[in-house]
Design a protein around this motif. Structure first.
Motif, PDB file in Angstrom:
ATOM      1  N   THR A   1       0.821  -1.200   0.000  1.00 18.80           N
ATOM      2  CA  THR A   1       0.000   0.000   0.000  1.00 18.80           C
ATOM      3  C   THR A   1       0.858   1.253   0.000  1.00 18.80           C
ATOM      4  O   THR A   1       0.583   2.207  -0.739  1.00 18.80           O
ATOM      5  CB  THR A   1      -0.930   0.006   1.233  1.00 18.80           C
ATOM      6  N   VAL A   2       1.915   1.245   0.801  1.00 14.76           N
ATOM      7  CA  VAL A   2       2.798   2.411   0.860  1.00 14.76           C
ATOM      8  C   VAL A   2       3.503   2.612  -0.485  1.00 14.76           C
ATOM      9  O   VAL A   2       3.726   3.759  -0.902  1.00 14.76           O
ATOM     10  CB  VAL A   2       3.818   2.259   2.003  1.00 14.76           C
ATOM     11  N   LYS A   3       3.833   1.533  -1.183  1.00 14.50           N
ATOM     12  CA  LYS A   3       4.414   1.675  -2.526  1.00 14.50           C
ATOM     13  C   LYS A   3       3.474   2.463  -3.429  1.00 14.50           C
ATOM     14  O   LYS A   3       3.902   3.310  -4.214  1.00 14.50           O
ATOM     15  CB  LYS A   3       4.669   0.294  -3.133  1.00 14.50           C
ATOM     16  N   GLU A   4       2.179   2.187  -3.315  1.00 15.61           N
ATOM     17  CA  GLU A   4       1.192   2.909  -4.122  1.00 15.61           C
ATOM     18  C   GLU A   4       1.183   4.394  -3.757  1.00 15.61           C
ATOM     19  O   GLU A   4       1.046   5.255  -4.632  1.00 15.61           O
ATOM     20  CB  GLU A   4      -0.201   2.314  -3.906  1.00 15.61           C
ATOM     21  N   PHE A   5       1.342   4.679  -2.475  1.00 21.76           N
ATOM     22  CA  PHE A   5       1.345   6.083  -2.049  1.00 21.76           C
ATOM     23  C   PHE A   5       2.508   6.849  -2.679  1.00 21.76           C
ATOM     24  O   PHE A   5       2.381   8.026  -3.005  1.00 21.76           O
ATOM     25  CB  PHE A   5       1.449   6.181  -0.522  1.00 21.76           C
ATOM     26  N   ILE A   6       3.648   6.193  -2.835  1.00 28.84           N
ATOM     27  CA  ILE A   6       4.801   6.847  -3.449  1.00 28.84           C
ATOM     28  C   ILE A   6       4.445   7.297  -4.863  1.00 28.84           C
ATOM     29  O   ILE A   6       4.695   8.451  -5.248  1.00 28.84           O
ATOM     30  CB  ILE A   6       6.015   5.897  -3.476  1.00 28.84           C
ATOM     31  N   HIS A   7       3.808   6.412  -5.625  1.00 25.36           N
ATOM     32  CA  HIS A   7       3.421   6.760  -6.993  1.00 25.36           C
ATOM     33  C   HIS A   7       2.315   7.822  -6.992  1.00 25.36           C
ATOM     34  O   HIS A   7       2.319   8.735  -7.832  1.00 25.36           O
ATOM     35  CB  HIS A   7       2.955   5.512  -7.741  1.00 25.36           C
ATOM     36  N   ARG A   8       1.366   7.706  -6.088  1.00 25.08           N
ATOM     37  CA  ARG A   8       0.285   8.694  -6.013  1.00 25.08           C
ATOM     38  C   ARG A   8       0.832  10.084  -5.716  1.00 25.08           C
ATOM     39  O   ARG A   8       0.380  11.077  -6.289  1.00 25.08           O
ATOM     40  CB  ARG A   8      -0.722   8.272  -4.936  1.00 25.08           C
ATOM     41  N   LEU A   9       1.812  10.136  -4.822  1.00 30.32           N
ATOM     42  CA  LEU A   9       2.403  11.421  -4.458  1.00 30.32           C
ATOM     43  C   LEU A   9       3.131  12.036  -5.644  1.00 30.32           C
ATOM     44  O   LEU A   9       2.973  13.228  -5.952  1.00 30.32           O
ATOM     45  CB  LEU A   9       3.371  11.220  -3.283  1.00 30.32           C
ATOM     46  N   VAL A  10       3.929  11.247  -6.327  1.00 31.90           N
ATOM     47  CA  VAL A  10       4.717  11.755  -7.458  1.00 31.90           C
ATOM     48  C   VAL A  10       3.820  12.216  -8.600  1.00 31.90           C
ATOM     49  O   VAL A  10       4.113  13.218  -9.264  1.00 31.90           O
ATOM     50  CB  VAL A  10       5.699  10.669  -7.955  1.00 31.90           C
TER      51      VAL A  10
ATOM     52  N   LEU B   1      -3.296   7.397   4.449  1.00 30.53           N
ATOM     53  CA  LEU B   1      -2.165   6.956   5.262  1.00 30.53           C
ATOM     54  C   LEU B   1      -2.571   6.819   6.721  1.00 30.53           C
ATOM     55  O   LEU B   1      -2.172   5.872   7.407  1.00 30.53           O
ATOM     56  CB  LEU B   1      -1.008   7.951   5.131  1.00 30.53           C
ATOM     57  N   HIS B   2      -3.366   7.761   7.195  1.00 33.86           N
ATOM     58  CA  HIS B   2      -3.823   7.720   8.589  1.00 33.86           C
ATOM     59  C   HIS B   2      -4.628   6.448   8.859  1.00 33.86           C
ATOM     60  O   HIS B   2      -4.570   5.882   9.960  1.00 33.86           O
ATOM     61  CB  HIS B   2      -4.675   8.952   8.891  1.00 33.86           C
ATOM     62  N   ALA B   3      -5.326   5.976   7.848  1.00 36.55           N
ATOM     63  CA  ALA B   3      -6.157   4.779   8.016  1.00 36.55           C
ATOM     64  C   ALA B   3      -5.330   3.515   8.185  1.00 36.55           C
ATOM     65  O   ALA B   3      -5.865   2.470   8.579  1.00 36.55           O
ATOM     66  CB  ALA B   3      -7.094   4.634   6.822  1.00 36.55           C
ATOM     67  N   LEU B   4      -4.021   3.593   7.904  1.00 36.05           N
ATOM     68  CA  LEU B   4      -3.167   2.413   8.058  1.00 36.05           C
ATOM     69  C   LEU B   4      -2.968   2.039   9.522  1.00 36.05           C
ATOM     70  O   LEU B   4      -2.508   0.945   9.830  1.00 36.05           O
ATOM     71  CB  LEU B   4      -1.808   2.651   7.404  1.00 36.05           C
ATOM     72  N   GLY B   5      -3.261   2.952  10.444  1.00 35.18           N
ATOM     73  CA  GLY B   5      -3.207   2.607  11.867  1.00 35.18           C
ATOM     74  C   GLY B   5      -2.054   3.203  12.635  1.00 35.18           C
ATOM     75  O   GLY B   5      -2.225   3.685  13.740  1.00 35.18           O
ATOM     76  N   ASP B   6      -0.840   3.172  12.082  1.00 32.96           N
ATOM     77  CA  ASP B   6       0.325   3.710  12.773  1.00 32.96           C
ATOM     78  C   ASP B   6       0.778   4.963  12.026  1.00 32.96           C
ATOM     79  O   ASP B   6       1.276   4.876  10.896  1.00 32.96           O
ATOM     80  CB  ASP B   6       1.459   2.686  12.804  1.00 32.96           C
ATOM     81  N   PRO B   7       0.618   6.159  12.614  1.00 37.19           N
ATOM     82  CA  PRO B   7       0.952   7.406  11.908  1.00 37.19           C
ATOM     83  C   PRO B   7       2.412   7.504  11.505  1.00 37.19           C
ATOM     84  O   PRO B   7       2.758   8.245  10.587  1.00 37.19           O
ATOM     85  CB  PRO B   7       0.571   8.501  12.920  1.00 37.19           C
TER      86      PRO B   7
ATOM     87  N   ALA C   1       3.541   6.818   7.739  1.00 40.86           N
ATOM     88  CA  ALA C   1       3.491   7.872   6.724  1.00 40.86           C
ATOM     89  C   ALA C   1       4.795   8.641   6.624  1.00 40.86           C
ATOM     90  O   ALA C   1       5.084   9.250   5.584  1.00 40.86           O
ATOM     91  CB  ALA C   1       2.347   8.835   7.049  1.00 40.86           C
ATOM     92  N   LEU C   2       5.596   8.613   7.679  1.00 41.87           N
ATOM     93  CA  LEU C   2       6.814   9.419   7.689  1.00 41.87           C
ATOM     94  C   LEU C   2       7.849   8.932   6.684  1.00 41.87           C
ATOM     95  O   LEU C   2       8.767   9.672   6.330  1.00 41.87           O
ATOM     96  CB  LEU C   2       7.415   9.440   9.104  1.00 41.87           C
ATOM     97  N   VAL C   3       7.711   7.694   6.205  1.00 44.10           N
ATOM     98  CA  VAL C   3       8.661   7.197   5.224  1.00 44.10           C
ATOM     99  C   VAL C   3       8.528   7.961   3.900  1.00 44.10           C
ATOM    100  O   VAL C   3       9.433   7.937   3.064  1.00 44.10           O
ATOM    101  CB  VAL C   3       8.475   5.677   5.015  1.00 44.10           C
ATOM    102  N   LEU C   4       7.397   8.667   3.698  1.00 43.58           N
ATOM    103  CA  LEU C   4       7.207   9.477   2.493  1.00 43.58           C
ATOM    104  C   LEU C   4       7.799  10.873   2.618  1.00 43.58           C
ATOM    105  O   LEU C   4       7.906  11.585   1.612  1.00 43.58           O
ATOM    106  CB  LEU C   4       5.711   9.614   2.178  1.00 43.58           C
TER     107      LEU C   4
END
Length: 431
Positions: A103-112, A124-130, A133-136
Motif C-alpha cells: 500500500t505504501v508503494k502505491e502512495f509513493i506513486h500517487r504522491l509523485v 495513510l492515517h487509516a493504516l493505523g500507525d501514523p 506515513a513518515l517514510v514518504l
C-alpha cells in the motif's frame, strides 16, 4: 529560528539536511568528514544532546517544517539525508508498516503523480500507525525543493531504515531514476542495499537498508566496499588469528576490543575495570529480546563477539562477568557511554537530556554514516586518519550550546506542542 547574527555564525555553509536527526549519527559522521549539517528533530531530549555536541538543530516536526517553515532551511543545503522512524517497520515492533508495504508503494506513486495530498494523508492515517506515513517525508521534501522558487533540487539523497523497508527504497530508486510527474524531469542515479554494520568496523551486528541517489554527471553509484568480515555465528571467538593477506578484510570488531580502546582515551568516561578478569575484559551479554520466535529464548554474546543490535532497550541487556554471577542473577549493565561506543559514537560524546538509552539506540552508527557519506559525496571510503579521529569528540563551549539552543528552540513557541513540559537536563558545559 531567531538571532540572525548567531544564525550566520552557525548555519553558514551547511550542506546536509538530516531529517529525523536523532542525537546525530549522520551529523557526527558528516562533521568528521568535514561537512556541515543541520538536523530536524522532534524529541527535545535528543535536541539537548545535539546542542551539547555543537550540532545545528531545529526542534520541530519534520512535516511542519516542510509545510510552513521551509524557508528557514539554509539555501546552501544540497544533500538530503534521513532515517524515518522505523518502529512500524521493525521486526521488533507490531509491524503495521510491514503489513502495508504494498500500500505504501502505491502512495509513493500517487504522491509523485500529483494526487491530492490531503487524500493521501487521510488514506495513510487509516493504516493505523501514523509513523508509517513518515517514510514518504524525504520524497515530499524533494518535491518541495523542486516546486519552490529560488531552490534547487538536492544533489544527493541518503536514506536509511530497517531491512524490511528495502522494497520501498527500491520504489524510491525507480521513481528518482524516472523523474516523472512532480519531479519535473529531475532525475537521479539511485541504488539501494542492505548493509551489515560489522562489515564497516562497527562492533555490533545491525543491518540497515540504505538508499543513495545522486544527480547524473558523477558516474554510476558503486556499492560500498566493506572493510571487515561478516560476523560468523558459528565462531565463538573473534577471528583475530586469521593471517593478514593483502586486500583481505579485517576481522570484525568485538565488544571487548571497542570498549578497551575507548577506556584508554584521555579523560574517558568508559571504565571497564569492573569487567576485567586477570587483566582481560571478559563478560557475556544476555539479550533483552527473545530469538527464534520464543520470547524466553534470550540470545547470548560473549565479549569477544560483536554486540547485538543496539536498541533503545540496551540498558535492559544483562551483562555478566561470570557464570557464578549469572547463577546468582547479579547482572551488570552497559553504561550510556559504553552503549554509545558500541554504536561507534566517540567515547566522550555529550549525551544529555532524558531517555539517553533510547537516543543511543535510535541513532545511525556514525562509522557506517562516514562510509556512506564519503562514498556518495567524495567517491571514496573515509581515510584511516578520519576514522581514527572519530574516536574523540571535540570540546564544545557552553556559549555554543546556548546559541544552538536559541536557534533550535527559540522561545519554545514553535517547538512541537507539549515537548517542553518536562524541563530538559542541560549538560554542565551549558551552565
Amino acid at each position: 529560528m531567531s538571532g540572525p547574527g548567531t544564525q550566520v555564525q552557525h548555519l553558514d555553509g551547511i550542506r546536509i539536511l538530516d531529517l529525523f536527526a536523532g542525537p546525530g549519527g549522520l551529523d557526527v559522521a558528516a562533521r568528521f568528514l568535514g561537512f556541515k549539517s543541520i538536523g530536524i528533530e522532534w524529541d527535545h531530549n535528543a535536541c539537548e544532546t545535539r546542542y551539547a555536541a555543537g550540532l545545528p538543530t531545529i526542534h520541530a516536526d519534520v512535516s511542519v517544517m516542510r509545510e510552513s517553515r521551509f524557508d528557514e532551511i539554509p539555501k546552501s543545503v544540497d544533500v538530503l539525508a534521513g532515517g524515518p522512524p522505523c518502529q512500524s517497520f521493525s521486526v521488533a515492533g507490531k509491524g503495521a508498516g510491514r503489513k502495508a508495504l504494498d500500500t505504501v508503494k502505491e502512495f509513493i506513486h500517487r504522491l509523485v503523480h500529483g494526487e491530492d495530498e490531503d487524500r493521501i494523508d487521510s488514506d495513510l492515517h487509516a493504516l493505523g500507525d501514523p509513523r508509517t506515513a513518515l517514510v514518504l517525508e524525504p520524497l515530499r521534501w524533494l518535491i518541495k525543493a523542486i516546486e519552490t522558487e529560488g531552490r534547487d533540487p538536492y544533489k544527493v539523497i541518503v536514506l536509511e531504515q530497517v531491512p524490511t523497508v528495502l522494497p520501498l527504497w527500491d520504489v524510491y530508486a525507480k521513481v528518482l531514476r524516472g523523474g516523472e510527474g512532480r519531479l519535473q524531469g529531475v532525475k537521479y542515479e539511485a541504488e539501494c542495499w542492505v548493509l551489515k554494520t560489522e562489515q564497516f568496523g562497527v562492533p555490533q551486528t545491525r543491518n540497515r537498508a540504505v538508499l543513495v541517489a545522486r544527480r547524473p554527471g558523477h558516474g554510476a553509484i558503486e556499492p560500498l566496499r566493506t572493510t571487515h568480515m561478516s560476523f560468523g555465528r558459528r565462531r565463538d571467538t573473534s577471528p583475530e588469528g586469521i593471517p593478514g593477506v593483502s586486500g583481505s578484510k579485517l576481522p570484525w570488531l568485538s565488544m571487548a576490543a571497542a570498549l578497551e580502546a575507548a577506556s584508554k582515551a584521555k579523560d574517558s568516561p568508559v571504565d571497564v575495570s569492573r569487567l576485567r578478569t586477570d587483566g582481560a575484559i571478559r563478560f557475556f551479554v544476555v539479550s533483552n529480546y527473545g530469538s527464534g520466535g520464543d520470547p524466553k529464548n534470550r540470545g547470548r554474546r560473549t565479549s569477544s563477539q560483536p554486540a547485538f543490535t543496539v536498541t533503545g532497550k540496551i540498558s535492559r541487556n544483562k551483562v555478566y562477568k561470570s557464570l557464578a554471577d549469572y547463577d546468582a542473577d547479579k547482572p551488570d549493565r552497559f553504561t550510556i557511554p559504553e552503549s554509545g561506543v558500541l554504536q561507534t559514537f566517540p567515547h566522550n560524546f555529550p549525551w544529555s537530556g532524558k531517555d539517553q538509552a533510547q537516543q543511543v539506540g535510535n541513532a545511525v552508527p556514525p562509522r557506517l554514516g562516514m562510509h556512506v557519506l564519503s562514498t556518495v559525496l567524495r567517491g571514496k571510503a573515509p581515510s584511516e586518519e578520519e576514522l581514527a579521529a572519530a574516536a574523540t569528540w571535540p570540546a564544545v563551549p557552553g556559549t555554543t550550546t546556548e546559541a544552538l539552543r536559541v536557534i533550535g528552540c527559540g522561545d519554545e513557541s514553535r517547538c512541537p506542542p507539549g515537548s517542553h513540559k518536562v524541563s530538559a537536563v542541560r549538560p554542565e558545559s551549558a551552565l
